[in-house]
Design an enzyme around this catalytic site. Structure first.
Site, PDB file in Angstrom:
ATOM      1  N   ASP A  32      -1.859 -48.853 -64.755  1.00 53.37           N
ATOM      2  CA  ASP A  32      -1.514 -50.264 -64.572  1.00 53.37           C
ATOM      3  C   ASP A  32      -2.413 -50.898 -63.512  1.00 53.37           C
ATOM      4  OD1 ASP A  32       0.315 -52.582 -65.055  1.00 53.37           O
ATOM      5  OD2 ASP A  32       0.768 -52.272 -62.931  1.00 53.37           O
ATOM      6  N   LYS A  62      -5.391 -53.987 -63.940  1.00 46.78           N
ATOM      7  CA  LYS A  62      -5.542 -55.139 -63.049  1.00 46.78           C
ATOM      8  C   LYS A  62      -6.940 -55.155 -62.438  1.00 46.78           C
ATOM      9  CE  LYS A  62      -0.618 -55.098 -61.949  1.00 46.78           C
ATOM     10  NZ  LYS A  62       0.413 -54.816 -60.917  1.00 46.78           N
TER      11      LYS A  62
END
Length: 327
Positions: A191, A195
């Protein structure tokens, strides 16, 4: 500004005059109780393509599609752009897909004269993407963005630094609803890598997700375990984590899960940062981003604040929508 449609996997609800606030609240309550939109009053059973086709047949002024899913919706987004819709994304996957798909999406938006805004894909409601564009548009050049962009991991390492055992800290995070249903999805670092790739592509990083150096925090022996067994065995990893915390503390440091993004390289992993670093001051689920630019080189620009939660994320989405509604 009106909300004219709500769409989920089952179908959609549409009213060209605008869905009233009470109706939207009723739809949200029904969804929360497990009722799909297709079974709501006025709901229609359809896929995303059919729902968009239906909406596009109406003369909507300055339409905006908001994507709050976690799926690869690239084809749906292209369809929306072709139909003349602006895009607002909280969904990271289309922006971290293969570079060719990413470039096609950007090119189609430019060709159609539409905008693609995605502030909440990094830092929830924090003005990270907005800050990047304001720096660049004013003639600055962003050389590096360093940060801790995971509220879940920020909370975890804050608790470890306060002396809690790894198993206690992770169970506490789960009780508060911070991690994904399987917390290994947070611990593996992907994750954070997504980003970081979104920021990297703004800076000109040419690579793919698999080109990012990612350090997983999931023990090798735990990666293939069923979820229930992994959670049951958390205590087994308390001692290794205690040693890592003590090692960092002995050198006046604290552990943080950090990303470093430059135009040529992206790294994501665990580091011991000095107690004097801005990253050391993080608390709870706060995120922090440090911009090093031509102007902010000796004293980098630091943005800190809540990086998770429905309220701040919704605020970021609304801000993007309002930008487009006023154009």
């Amino acid at each position: 500004m009106k909300v004219v449609a709500a769409v989920d996997r089952s179908g959609f609800v549409f009213d060209a005059r605008g869905l009233s606030a009470p109706r939207l609240a009723a739809l949200a309550a029904a969804k929360a109780s497990g009722t799909p939109l297709a079974k709501a009053p006025g709901g229609r059973k359809a896929g995303a393509r059919e729902a968009l086709d239906f909406a596009a047949r109406h003369a909507l002024a300055n339409p905006i599609l908001v994507d709050v899913t976690a799926d690869d919706t690239s084809d749906t987004l292209k369809q929306a752009l072709a139909a003349g819709m602006h895009l607002v994304l909280a969904n990271k996957r289309p922006l971290t897909a293969h570079r060719k798909l990413y470039d096609e999406l950007r090119a189609l938006a430019e060709e159609r004269g539409r905008r693609l805004l995605h502030e909440t894909t990094v830092g929830a409601g924090l003005p990270i993407i907005d800050t990047y564009y304001k720096l660049v548009e004013s003639g600055d050049r962003v050389q590096k963005i360093e940060g801790c962009p995971s509220g879940t991991l920020g909370y975890l390492f804050g608790e470890l630094g306060r002396g809690r055992r790894f198993s206690e800290a992770l169970r506490g995070a789960i009780a508060k609803g911070y991690p994904e249903p399987d917390p290994r999805d947070d611990l593996c670092g992907m994750d954070v890598a997504r980003k970081a790739l979104i920021l990297g592509r703004l800076l000109g990083f040419p690579g793919e997700l698999e080109d990012i150096e990612v350090e997983s925090l999931v023990p090798e022996e735990a990666r293939g375990l069923p979820l229930e067994e992994f959670l049951r065995r958390l205590d087994e990893w308390d001692e290794p984590w205690r040693r890592r915390i003590e090692e960092a503390r002995s050198s006046r440091g604290v552990l943080r899960y950090r990303s470093i993004v430059t135009p040529r390289r992206i790294r994501v992993g665990l580091v011991a940062v000095d107690a004097s670093s801005p990253l050391a001051s993080l608390n709870g689920t706060d995120n922090q981003f440090i911009f090093t630019t031509q102007r902010y080189r000796a004293n980098p620009l630091v943005i800190t604040g809540p990086g998770a939660g429905p309220a701040v994320t919704a605020g970021g989405i609304l801000n993007d929508v309002l930008k487009l509604a006023s154009t």
